[in-house]
Design a protein around this motif. Structure first.
Motif, mmCIF file in Angstrom:
data_model
loop_
_atom_site.group_PDB
_atom_site.id
_atom_site.type_symbol
_atom_site.label_atom_id
_atom_site.label_comp_id
_atom_site.label_asym_id
_atom_site.label_seq_id
_atom_site.Cartn_x
_atom_site.Cartn_y
_atom_site.Cartn_z
ATOM 1 N N THR A 1 14.039 3.353 1.614
ATOM 2 C CA THR A 1 14.831 2.171 1.972
ATOM 3 C C THR A 1 15.151 2.166 3.463
ATOM 4 N N ALA A 2 15.587 3.301 3.974
ATOM 5 C CA ALA A 2 15.930 3.400 5.390
ATOM 6 C C ALA A 2 14.709 3.170 6.278
ATOM 7 N N ALA A 3 13.560 3.733 5.888
ATOM 8 C CA ALA A 3 12.341 3.541 6.676
ATOM 9 C C ALA A 3 11.932 2.066 6.685
ATOM 10 N N LEU A 4 12.057 1.390 5.532
ATOM 11 C CA LEU A 4 11.736 -0.033 5.461
ATOM 12 C C LEU A 4 12.666 -0.858 6.351
ATOM 13 N N LEU A 5 13.969 -0.590 6.280
ATOM 14 C CA LEU A 5 14.933 -1.310 7.111
ATOM 15 C C LEU A 5 14.650 -1.089 8.583
ATOM 16 N N ASN B 1 0.849 -1.190 0.000
ATOM 17 C CA ASN B 1 0.000 0.000 0.000
ATOM 18 C C ASN B 1 0.886 1.243 0.000
ATOM 19 N N CYS B 2 0.640 2.140 -0.930
ATOM 20 C CA CYS B 2 1.436 3.366 -1.056
ATOM 21 C C CYS B 2 0.524 4.585 -1.011
ATOM 22 N N SER C 1 5.267 6.560 -5.056
ATOM 23 C CA SER C 1 5.042 5.772 -6.261
ATOM 24 C C SER C 1 5.136 4.277 -5.964
ATOM 25 N N TYR C 2 4.141 3.531 -6.406
ATOM 26 C CA TYR C 2 4.136 2.080 -6.214
ATOM 27 C C TYR C 2 5.299 1.440 -6.970
ATOM 28 N N SER C 3 5.586 1.943 -8.166
ATOM 29 C CA SER C 3 6.678 1.371 -8.963
ATOM 30 C C SER C 3 8.031 1.593 -8.301
ATOM 31 N N ARG C 4 8.232 2.751 -7.643
ATOM 32 C CA ARG C 4 9.494 2.995 -6.940
ATOM 33 C C ARG C 4 9.627 2.059 -5.748
ATOM 34 N N LEU C 5 8.525 1.813 -5.039
ATOM 35 C CA LEU C 5 8.569 0.889 -3.904
ATOM 36 C C LEU C 5 8.923 -0.520 -4.372
ATOM 37 N N SER C 6 8.360 -0.952 -5.493
ATOM 38 C CA SER C 6 8.668 -2.279 -6.031
ATOM 39 C C SER C 6 10.143 -2.388 -6.394
ATOM 40 N N LEU C 7 10.684 -1.323 -6.970
ATOM 41 C CA LEU C 7 12.109 -1.308 -7.312
ATOM 42 C C LEU C 7 12.966 -1.410 -6.053
ATOM 43 N N ILE C 8 12.609 -0.660 -5.033
ATOM 44 C CA ILE C 8 13.406 -0.623 -3.794
ATOM 45 C C ILE C 8 13.407 -1.980 -3.101
ATOM 46 N N THR C 9 12.249 -2.625 -3.009
ATOM 47 C CA THR C 9 12.197 -3.943 -2.355
ATOM 48 C C THR C 9 12.993 -4.976 -3.143
ATOM 49 N N ALA C 10 12.974 -4.878 -4.481
ATOM 50 C CA ALA C 10 13.744 -5.812 -5.304
ATOM 51 C C ALA C 10 15.241 -5.622 -5.094
ATOM 52 N N ASN D 1 3.365 -1.098 4.085
ATOM 53 C CA ASN D 1 2.584 0.137 3.948
ATOM 54 C C ASN D 1 3.536 1.321 4.007
ATOM 55 N N ILE D 2 3.430 2.206 3.006
ATOM 56 C CA ILE D 2 4.279 3.407 2.928
ATOM 57 C C ILE D 2 3.372 4.633 2.845
ATOM 58 N N SER D 3 3.724 5.655 3.598
ATOM 59 C CA SER D 3 2.902 6.871 3.590
ATOM 60 C C SER D 3 3.769 8.102 3.788
ATOM 61 N N LEU D 4 3.343 9.220 3.182
ATOM 62 C CA LEU D 4 3.984 10.513 3.401
ATOM 63 C C LEU D 4 3.177 11.319 4.399
ATOM 64 N N VAL D 5 3.843 11.948 5.332
ATOM 65 C CA VAL D 5 3.178 12.821 6.304
ATOM 66 C C VAL D 5 2.762 14.119 5.616
ATOM 67 N N GLY D 6 1.555 14.585 5.870
ATOM 68 C CA GLY D 6 1.119 15.873 5.352
ATOM 69 C C GLY D 6 0.344 15.820 4.065
#
Length: 470
Positions: free
Chosen positions: A386-390, A336-337, A341-350, A365-370
């Motif tokens: 990447t850092a937030a996921l780790l 969930n984004c 961008s969903y495509s950027r998240l897919s790239l980062i996890t790969a 789940n990824i979200s931007l504040v504001g």
């Protein structure tokens, strides 16, 4: 006497794009069966001239035209500006509104167009004769907002209010009262006796805009038009409307309170500046430090939270990215984004899995504040995501006051991004202690912005990022 010719055009009812012949699909908004024929009599031009009492030999700006001139004989006048009383609006306009210009402000219903311009009208009433024409509200409704809710203090000697929807009446009111600043709310609500069709139609909008534009150019009146938008949040009405005006500003709504102003046309300034406002029950207020709107503001250092710096127009903004990685509960993992961008998240996890050896089989789940939304082309936040996921996967908060700026490549490298020095400077100016950037982007000039307790960390690849956070 020759009969006036009738001009035939084909216009999309959704976005207002003009075409020379009918076609099934609009090339601009991609809608089907929305292009219709309309006829505009050439006598409209004569009616426009009559409406503002123009001399038949006058030029477009009301100055007698003696034919062609050499450029050395043209008198160049410096455009005078005046503050609107709202610093963020002045920023978008290029340092204040240019006197004698025509500005179009558009936005979704409830975005704050009238609230913003009510404040502008109050400020202008203290320096020049100001007329606010509200064709969509009664005078009582408008006054109740301005006086009771917004608590504004108008100069009654200089301020006039009208609820007419007749463009000829507006012209007469401006000339009789020697108005210098005119706000017309909204262009789709006005009608002219010299044009066919109902208010909001292509012919009416074009005719009314031409009359007001020529009135203001001839008599030096500063005009602000309010424009409605279609279902795609694009300016409704004919596209020729944007050719008439000098500046076009759109109000974006990101969440319940944040408003972002952008100019997609500005003859008196650049279109890179953005203005950020916060909507409250007492009106729209300029936000001097917009980064605070996109940070949680919590003193506690939570896991799964990382800060980055994005460039929006000419501004650098600190934003907070929050990630939550949990065990997969269904047959397959969920992504969930919100704002990312969903495509950027897919790239980062790969990349994390391939080059970092980090398992990513989680519900993420990824979200931007504001309430900000970033496009697929925004890559400067890759390292922060990447850092937030780790941090969430390892259940460990990131280093306190840390900022991550960089793009993640498919090879696992951390790539350089444009204009990184201003971004680093912005992060350091907010007191952030640890700034993680691509190693290829680091150079000694950045150290001049570093204060005691602050450190810049150059990183080559995703493995280096994982080691730094461990």
């Amino acid at each position: 006497m020759a009969k006036a010719k009738t001009k035939i055009a084909y216009v999309c009812s959704e976005c207002g794009a003009d075409y020379q012949k009918w076609q099934g699909q609009c090339n601009e908004c991609k809608a089907w069966n929305t292009i219709t024929e309309f006829r505009e009599a050439s006598s409209t031009t004569k009616s426009v001239n009559a409406a503002i009492n123009r001399n038949k030999n006058a030029g477009y700006a009301g100055v007698l035209s003696n034919g062609v001139q050499r450029i050395s004989g043209v008198q160049v006048e410096k455009a005078a500006r005046i503050s609107t009383g709202l610093s963020e609006l002045d920023r978008v306009l290029g340092g204040g509104i240019t006197l004698g210009s025509v500005v179009l402000i558009s936005g979704d219903p409830g975005s704050g167009k009238t609230t913003l311009l009510t404040k502008v009208a109050e400020v202008m009433s203290h320096s020049m004769s100001t007329l606010y024409v509200t064709a969509e509200e009664s005078l009582s409704q408008w006054a109740k907002r301005g006086i009771e809710r917004l608590k504004l203090n108008f100069n009654e000697d200089n301020f006039l209010l009208s609820d007419t929807d007749s463009i000829e009446d507006i012209v007469d009111q401006c000339l009789e009262n020697k108005v210098r600043f005119l706000i017309a709310d909204s262009i789709q609500a006005f009608e002219s006796n010299e044009a066919e069709g109902a208010a909001g139609g292509v012919t009416q909008v074009k005719t009314c805009a031409k009359i007001l534009n020529r009135l203001c150019k001839q008599h030096g009146i500063t005009l602000v038009l309010v424009g409605q938008v279609n279902k795609n949040s694009q300016m409704a009405g004919p596209q020729t409307l944007k050719h008439i005006i000098d500046t076009a500003i759109h109000i974006e709504v990101n969440d319940a309170s944040v408003r972002i102003l952008r100019a997609d046309k500005n003859r008196f300034g650049d279109t890179e500046q953005v203005g950020i406002f916060q909507m409250t029950e007492k009106g729209m207020f300029s936000v001097d430090n917009p980064s605070r709107l996109f940070l949680s503001g919590s003193d506690e250092n939570f896991e799964g939270s990382a800060i980055s710096v994005i460039k929006d127009g000419a501004r650098n903004l600190l934003i907070e990215i929050q990630a939550l990685a949990t065990e997969v509960e269904g047959e397959k993992s969920i992504r969930n984004c919100i704002g990312v961008s969903y495509s950027r998240l897919s790239l980062i996890t790969a990349v994390l899995k391939k080059h970092g050896g980090i398992p990513t089989y989680y519900d993420i789940n990824i979200s931007l504040v504001g309430g900000l939304k970033m496009s697929d082309s925004e890559t400067s936040t890759d390292m922060a995501v990447t850092a937030a996921l780790l941090s969430s996967i390892n259940s460990r908060p990131l280093p306190e006051d840390s900022v991550f700026i960089g793009e993640l490549a498919l090879t696992g490298e951390i790539r350089q991004i444009p204009q990184i020095v201003p971004r680093v400077r912005e992060a350091l100016s907010h007191g952030k202690k640890h700034i993680y950037i691509p190693a290829v982007a680091y150079h000694k000039s950045m150290q001049q912005f570093v204060k005691a307790g602050q450190t810049i960390h150059p990183l080559k690849n995703v493995k280096a990022l994982i080691e730094a956070l461990n």
